[in-house]
Write a protein that holds these residues in place. Sequence first.
Motif, short mmCIF file in Angstrom:
data_model
loop_
_atom_site.label_atom_id
_atom_site.label_comp_id
_atom_site.label_asym_id
_atom_site.label_seq_id
_atom_site.Cartn_x
_atom_site.Cartn_y
_atom_site.Cartn_z
N UNK A 161 40.53 41.94 36.24
CA UNK A 161 39.69 41.29 35.76
C UNK A 161 40.08 40.80 34.28
N UNK A 162 40.70 41.48 33.34
CA UNK A 162 41.09 40.99 32.33
C UNK A 162 41.99 39.99 32.25
N UNK A 163 43.07 39.88 33.05
CA UNK A 163 43.93 38.78 33.60
C UNK A 163 43.23 37.56 33.88
N UNK A 164 42.25 37.70 34.79
CA UNK A 164 41.58 36.48 35.22
C UNK A 164 40.91 35.82 34.07
N UNK A 165 40.14 36.69 33.54
CA UNK A 165 39.44 36.10 32.22
C UNK A 165 40.44 35.71 31.13
#
Length: 379
Positions: A161-165
């Motif tokens: 999720x952090x990477x996608x954001x």
Amino acid sequence: MADQEQEDRTEQPSEKRIREAREKGDLPRSRDLSGSMVVLAAVATLISTGHDAMEHARTIYRLGLSYSREALFAGQLPVHAWYGALHEAVAIVAPIAVATLLAALGAPTLLGGLNFSAEALQPKFERLDPIAGLGKIFAMRGLVELGKSLLKLLMIGGALLILIHSWQPEIMETGRGVVGAGIAQSLGLLGRAGLIFGVMLGLIGGVDAIWQRFDYTRRQRMTKQELRDEHKESDGSPELKGRIRQVQQQMSRRRMMQELPKADVVIVNPTHFAVALQYDDGRMRAPKVIAKGVDVLAQQIRLVAASHRIPLVEAPPLARALYATTDIGREVPASLYVAVAQVLAYVYQVKQAVTHGMTPPEPPRPEVDPDLMGPYRDN
């Protein structure tokens, strides 16, 4: 009850216990470690061969869209395109397949080694018992597996999720530029995400490998009674070993008594010790002890010797020294050569005197070093 039984298992597992567990297919294994190594191997191979994979993919694309008029009407175009596309697809998949296969074989080797167990392949219908399965869920191992699943969900899901954001601008750019550049950028993002996913899974797998090793050793621990029973089984019970020794001694005495008639002389002390010697100057370097005994056995030796008319010579120090220094079937030591020679010479002289009707000589008194008598010095 299971917890109490496990608390009683305080002894480290023996080699026999570990060997039997391996034969049953029970080894420390970590699915998380294996999965992480497979993912890392696949992603690392895909990243390192990404450029070549793109070229092979372009070739497959061209095979389906570029062909001449002659090839179209020749009727062999589908076969040619199919074989070419298959060859290029194998070139793309082969490095990844080899890397993942090596990783899948290497992960178990690192933790518990490779092992084949026919017993592990046999069906066990007790595993289908729903009540037993429900009990395993609330057991220690079940709780640990549940904790690992939650940890994987939190760590891997949170990281992605952090990477996608953080990659949101790059993701949006993939659809705005040239098609080739967008595909390359998308594959790059997927490769980086897969690499991070593999690293996170590897961290969990490393922790799980340590736990699996600890849990395996804990499950294989033995109680003191099991350890004693195993020692009895492998070494034999004291009663059985005593019986075996008794039988061996009886057989040894029987063979000794069978050899006793071959003796040339029996040296006695005069009631406690008896040692029978045999000497053949054509075959032996020195006289050999063929029988010996103390107390009751010594009395039996004297009786057998008397029944076979074997000379008995009283030489207490020599009898004790021979008993202490020489095993049955061994030649007398060099330190006793002179004393034994005196006794044999005496026996020969007695035989000559009896044959010719002469007066027998006086019995010898051979001198023996007291240290050669060992523990029988004062007998």
